[in-house]
Scaffold this active site. Sequence first.
Site, short mmCIF file in Angstrom:
data_model
loop_
_atom_site.label_atom_id
_atom_site.label_comp_id
_atom_site.label_asym_id
_atom_site.label_seq_id
_atom_site.Cartn_x
_atom_site.Cartn_y
_atom_site.Cartn_z
N LYS A 38 -23.74 -63.78 -7.97
CA LYS A 38 -25.13 -63.31 -8.03
C LYS A 38 -25.56 -63.21 -9.49
O LYS A 38 -24.73 -63.31 -10.40
CB LYS A 38 -25.29 -61.96 -7.32
N LYS A 114 -25.79 -63.29 1.44
CA LYS A 114 -26.33 -61.94 1.59
C LYS A 114 -27.81 -61.94 1.25
O LYS A 114 -28.24 -62.53 0.26
CB LYS A 114 -25.61 -60.97 0.65
#
Length: 256
Positions: A38, A114
């Site tokens: 991320k 996610k």
Amino acid sequence: MQMSRCPAFTGPRLLVSVRDAEEARAALRGGADVIDVKDPDAGALGRPSDATVATVLALVAGRCAVTAALGEIGEHADGVLSDGHGTQGATGGWPASGTRSAEPGPCRQPSLFKLGLAHAPRHWRARLDALARELGRDRFVITAYADADRVAAPPLEELMAWARQARVAGLLVDTAVKDGRGLFDWLDERTLCDAIDQARTAGLIIALAGSLTLDAVTRCAALRPDIVAVRSAACAGGDRRGQVAIAAVCAVRAAL
């Protein structure tokens, strides 16, 4: 390596969020079970570039599971995954519109993706349904923010109900605002235990995160989630915008 639902609990796995391949190497050396890609400068679930994900996948080369962040639900049009630059339908190959790559090999794509629910629209359930169909339910993890009120996100209980009904891969409990307050500043052990029990009964993977200190990692482990996820605690000096360090990851591993 594909992450699966866990019918029999064998202890929490350690997920370390990394910004690049260099950090992924440190996380692996420190004992991470899952590498999560991320961009920490872009929020709690900042979406990394396609090139970064590809580089991390190549470095990990199937040695552990790799997951990736997709940002927040408001960044994606109805039923269409954005490329992170506002271009609808351009997914850059990760994910490949609900299908895994046809090319063989363990490191073509992340195992799970996610998505955050900050500033969710009123019809967030329908949008999640569409995104789950596009991405693939067995690869889709939704994020319930412990501090949901601060970012206009649905509460944990509503997201748990949707995840159970939709039969997606799992649910992550995290904090949206990274201001020094962590998971246990917003949710108590009883609430988290109930969520873990519900997830396990439904066959969902459940992960706990949220600016966890080493003490908080130990508290999370005692609750027996499938995954404990960290970034701050894995970085030198505990700064989530710093660099993942082998020694820090080892310390988290020991706390588990």
